[in-house]
Design a protein around this motif. Structure first.
Motif, PDB file in Angstrom:
ATOM      1  N   PRO A  23      50.973 -10.456 -31.736  1.00 15.68           N
ATOM      2  CA  PRO A  23      50.256 -10.896 -30.531  1.00 15.68           C
ATOM      3  C   PRO A  23      51.009 -10.492 -29.259  1.00 15.68           C
ATOM      4  O   PRO A  23      52.232 -10.661 -29.178  1.00 15.68           O
ATOM      5  CB  PRO A  23      50.197 -12.414 -30.668  1.00 15.68           C
ATOM      6  N   VAL A  24      50.285  -9.979 -28.284  1.00 17.93           N
ATOM      7  CA  VAL A  24      50.929  -9.583 -27.040  1.00 17.93           C
ATOM      8  C   VAL A  24      51.608 -10.791 -26.393  1.00 17.93           C
ATOM      9  O   VAL A  24      52.638 -10.649 -25.729  1.00 17.93           O
ATOM     10  CB  VAL A  24      49.932  -8.887 -26.076  1.00 17.93           C
ATOM     11  N   ARG A  25      51.072 -11.982 -26.619  1.00 12.59           N
ATOM     12  CA  ARG A  25      51.690 -13.186 -26.055  1.00 12.59           C
ATOM     13  C   ARG A  25      53.098 -13.403 -26.624  1.00 12.59           C
ATOM     14  O   ARG A  25      54.022 -13.787 -25.905  1.00 12.59           O
ATOM     15  CB  ARG A  25      50.811 -14.398 -26.335  1.00 12.59           C
ATOM     16  N   THR A  26      53.272 -13.148 -27.919  1.00 13.33           N
ATOM     17  CA  THR A  26      54.587 -13.274 -28.548  1.00 13.33           C
ATOM     18  C   THR A  26      55.560 -12.271 -27.934  1.00 13.33           C
ATOM     19  O   THR A  26      56.703 -12.601 -27.632  1.00 13.33           O
ATOM     20  CB  THR A  26      54.470 -13.057 -30.069  1.00 13.33           C
ATOM     21  N   PHE A  27      55.080 -11.039 -27.750  1.00 15.16           N
ATOM     22  CA  PHE A  27      55.908 -10.020 -27.113  1.00 15.16           C
ATOM     23  C   PHE A  27      56.245 -10.423 -25.681  1.00 15.16           C
ATOM     24  O   PHE A  27      57.396 -10.317 -25.241  1.00 15.16           O
ATOM     25  CB  PHE A  27      55.182  -8.675 -27.143  1.00 15.16           C
ATOM     26  N   ARG A  28      55.260 -10.906 -24.947  1.00 11.09           N
ATOM     27  CA  ARG A  28      55.481 -11.334 -23.560  1.00 11.09           C
ATOM     28  C   ARG A  28      56.538 -12.432 -23.495  1.00 11.09           C
ATOM     29  O   ARG A  28      57.437 -12.399 -22.647  1.00 11.09           O
ATOM     30  CB  ARG A  28      54.172 -11.809 -22.935  1.00 11.09           C
ATOM     31  N   ASP A  29      56.442 -13.412 -24.404  1.00 11.85           N
ATOM     32  CA  ASP A  29      57.440 -14.496 -24.449  1.00 11.85           C
ATOM     33  C   ASP A  29      58.844 -13.927 -24.660  1.00 11.85           C
ATOM     34  O   ASP A  29      59.809 -14.361 -24.022  1.00 11.85           O
ATOM     35  CB  ASP A  29      57.115 -15.502 -25.550  1.00 11.85           C
ATOM     36  N   GLY A  30      58.946 -12.939 -25.561  1.00  8.35           N
ATOM     37  CA  GLY A  30      60.240 -12.297 -25.793  1.00  8.35           C
ATOM     38  C   GLY A  30      60.749 -11.583 -24.559  1.00  8.35           C
ATOM     39  O   GLY A  30      61.938 -11.626 -24.245  1.00  8.35           O
ATOM     40  N   CYS A  31      59.850 -10.935 -23.840  1.00  8.93           N
ATOM     41  CA  CYS A  31      60.246 -10.228 -22.615  1.00  8.93           C
ATOM     42  C   CYS A  31      60.785 -11.193 -21.569  1.00  8.93           C
ATOM     43  O   CYS A  31      61.802 -10.909 -20.911  1.00  8.93           O
ATOM     44  CB  CYS A  31      59.068  -9.445 -22.053  1.00  8.93           C
ATOM     45  N   TYR A  32      60.131 -12.342 -21.418  1.00  6.67           N
ATOM     46  CA  TYR A  32      60.605 -13.306 -20.427  1.00  6.67           C
ATOM     47  C   TYR A  32      61.948 -13.911 -20.837  1.00  6.67           C
ATOM     48  O   TYR A  32      62.821 -14.127 -19.985  1.00  6.67           O
ATOM     49  CB  TYR A  32      59.545 -14.373 -20.147  1.00  6.67           C
ATOM     50  N   GLU A  88      59.804  11.092 -25.614  1.00 13.79           N
ATOM     51  CA  GLU A  88      60.602  12.035 -26.381  1.00 13.79           C
ATOM     52  C   GLU A  88      61.789  11.255 -26.924  1.00 13.79           C
ATOM     53  O   GLU A  88      62.238  10.289 -26.331  1.00 13.79           O
ATOM     54  CB  GLU A  88      61.094  13.168 -25.487  1.00 13.79           C
ATOM     55  N   SER A  89      62.320  11.696 -28.055  1.00 14.61           N
ATOM     56  CA  SER A  89      63.390  10.938 -28.690  1.00 14.61           C
ATOM     57  C   SER A  89      64.568  10.738 -27.741  1.00 14.61           C
ATOM     58  O   SER A  89      65.236   9.726 -27.792  1.00 14.61           O
ATOM     59  CB  SER A  89      63.851  11.626 -29.975  1.00 14.61           C
ATOM     60  N   LYS A  90      64.802  11.667 -26.824  1.00 14.42           N
ATOM     61  CA  LYS A  90      65.923  11.509 -25.891  1.00 14.42           C
ATOM     62  C   LYS A  90      65.684  10.382 -24.893  1.00 14.42           C
ATOM     63  O   LYS A  90      66.597   9.946 -24.220  1.00 14.42           O
ATOM     64  CB  LYS A  90      66.191  12.816 -25.162  1.00 14.42           C
ATOM     65  N   ALA A  91      64.461   9.889 -24.783  1.00 14.60           N
ATOM     66  CA  ALA A  91      64.166   8.812 -23.841  1.00 14.60           C
ATOM     67  C   ALA A  91      64.597   7.440 -24.372  1.00 14.60           C
ATOM     68  O   ALA A  91      64.746   6.517 -23.598  1.00 14.60           O
ATOM     69  CB  ALA A  91      62.684   8.790 -23.505  1.00 14.60           C
ATOM     70  N   PHE A  92      64.778   7.313 -25.698  1.00 15.88           N
ATOM     71  CA  PHE A  92      65.214   6.033 -26.242  1.00 15.88           C
ATOM     72  C   PHE A  92      66.672   5.793 -25.860  1.00 15.88           C
ATOM     73  O   PHE A  92      67.464   6.730 -25.817  1.00 15.88           O
ATOM     74  CB  PHE A  92      65.056   5.996 -27.762  1.00 15.88           C
ATOM     75  N   VAL A  93      66.976   4.542 -25.564  1.00 13.18           N
ATOM     76  CA  VAL A  93      68.335   4.187 -25.160  1.00 13.18           C
ATOM     77  C   VAL A  93      68.867   3.086 -26.070  1.00 13.18           C
ATOM     78  O   VAL A  93      68.109   2.422 -26.775  1.00 13.18           O
ATOM     79  CB  VAL A  93      68.386   3.730 -23.677  1.00 13.18           C
ATOM     80  N   ASP A  94      70.185   2.911 -26.039  1.00 14.09           N
ATOM     81  CA  ASP A  94      70.802   1.835 -26.812  1.00 14.09           C
ATOM     82  C   ASP A  94      70.303   0.485 -26.311  1.00 14.09           C
ATOM     83  O   ASP A  94      70.103   0.302 -25.102  1.00 14.09           O
ATOM     84  CB  ASP A  94      72.329   1.885 -26.677  1.00 14.09           C
ATOM     85  N   PRO A  95      70.123  -0.457 -27.222  1.00 15.27           N
ATOM     86  CA  PRO A  95      69.705  -1.797 -26.782  1.00 15.27           C
ATOM     87  C   PRO A  95      70.767  -2.411 -25.858  1.00 15.27           C
ATOM     88  O   PRO A  95      71.964  -2.328 -26.144  1.00 15.27           O
ATOM     89  CB  PRO A  95      69.611  -2.596 -28.079  1.00 15.27           C
ATOM     90  N   PRO A  96      70.335  -3.004 -24.755  1.00 21.28           N
ATOM     91  CA  PRO A  96      71.297  -3.680 -23.877  1.00 21.28           C
ATOM     92  C   PRO A  96      71.790  -4.969 -24.532  1.00 21.28           C
ATOM     93  O   PRO A  96      71.205  -5.446 -25.515  1.00 21.28           O
ATOM     94  CB  PRO A  96      70.476  -3.972 -22.618  1.00 21.28           C
ATOM     95  N   ALA A  97      72.832  -5.555 -23.990  1.00 18.85           N
ATOM     96  CA  ALA A  97      73.395  -6.796 -24.548  1.00 18.85           C
ATOM     97  C   ALA A  97      72.343  -7.897 -24.627  1.00 18.85           C
ATOM     98  O   ALA A  97      72.321  -8.676 -25.579  1.00 18.85           O
ATOM     99  CB  ALA A  97      74.589  -7.245 -23.706  1.00 18.85           C
ATOM    100  N   ALA A 100      69.576  -9.265 -27.629  1.00 16.34           N
ATOM    101  CA  ALA A 100      69.731 -10.354 -28.600  1.00 16.34           C
ATOM    102  C   ALA A 100      68.672 -11.435 -28.405  1.00 16.34           C
ATOM    103  O   ALA A 100      68.321 -12.129 -29.358  1.00 16.34           O
ATOM    104  CB  ALA A 100      71.133 -10.950 -28.486  1.00 16.34           C
ATOM    105  N   ALA A 101      68.152 -11.559 -27.197  1.00 16.49           N
ATOM    106  CA  ALA A 101      67.104 -12.556 -26.944  1.00 16.49           C
ATOM    107  C   ALA A 101      65.866 -12.275 -27.796  1.00 16.49           C
ATOM    108  O   ALA A 101      65.179 -13.203 -28.226  1.00 16.49           O
ATOM    109  CB  ALA A 101      66.733 -12.569 -25.458  1.00 16.49           C
ATOM    110  N   PHE A 102      65.571 -11.019 -28.067  1.00 16.46           N
ATOM    111  CA  PHE A 102      64.455 -10.673 -28.949  1.00 16.46           C
ATOM    112  C   PHE A 102      64.774 -11.035 -30.396  1.00 16.46           C
ATOM    113  O   PHE A 102      63.949 -11.603 -31.099  1.00 16.46           O
ATOM    114  CB  PHE A 102      64.114  -9.181 -28.850  1.00 16.46           C
TER     115      PHE A 102
END
Length: 152
Positions: A23-32, A88-97, A100-102
């Motif tokens: 659900p987009v709501r679950t994703f949104r909650d994770g983003c906040y 493009e694969s080069k656009a992916f970046v390492d997860p920031p610190a 962990a909230a996700f």
């Protein structure tokens, strides 16, 4: 070895049951939650819409602006440069610190290493016939391009 699950590309044959979406709501909650952890703000959230097989958002933190992608079927999260239009694969970046909230609320945070890996380096046995037809047509160079795509 990382395993790609059936339906992760967003495609299935008419004989296969369609998998439920994150659900987009679950994703949104994770983003906040992530934005709070980053000391930043959610700039926007977009629900997956054909032909895009993922939800997306942007978080603006004190010295950073980053795009967050969430596969529409599996709660798999990736991070990319906020201006990444074609992913493009080069656009992916390492997860920031603050990624962990996700993880704390049940998302799987994918590493840049896995996202940049060729499909042959991960377990693809669960992918369906319709997915392989799309992979053969679109020829993604990496796991990230298969998991987060704009195929039609």
């Amino acid at each position: 070895m990382f395993r790609l699950e059936r339906g992760v590309t967003g495609f299935c044959s008419g004989k296969e049951l369609k998998l439920p979406e994150v659900p987009v709501r679950t994703f949104r909650d994770g983003c906040y939650a992530a934005a709070r952890a980053a000391g930043g703000a959610v700039e926007r959230v977009f629900e997956s819409a054909y032909p895009r097989n993922f939800h997306s958002a942007a978080i603006v933190a004190p010295n950073d602006r980053i795009a967050i992608l969430c596969n529409a079927v599996y709660p798999w999260i990736a991070f990319a440069g906020a201006g990444a239009g074609d992913l493009e694969s080069k656009a992916f970046v390492d997860p920031p610190a603050w990624a962990a909230a996700f993880a704390e609320i049940g998302f799987v945070v994918m590493s840049r290493q896995v996202l940049g890996s060729p499909l042959g380096s991960v377990d693809t046995a669960a992918l369906g016939k319709a997915e392989w037809l799309q992979i053969d047509s679109w020829r993604p160079a990496s796991v990230g391009e298969a998991v987060f795509n704009f195929w039609d």
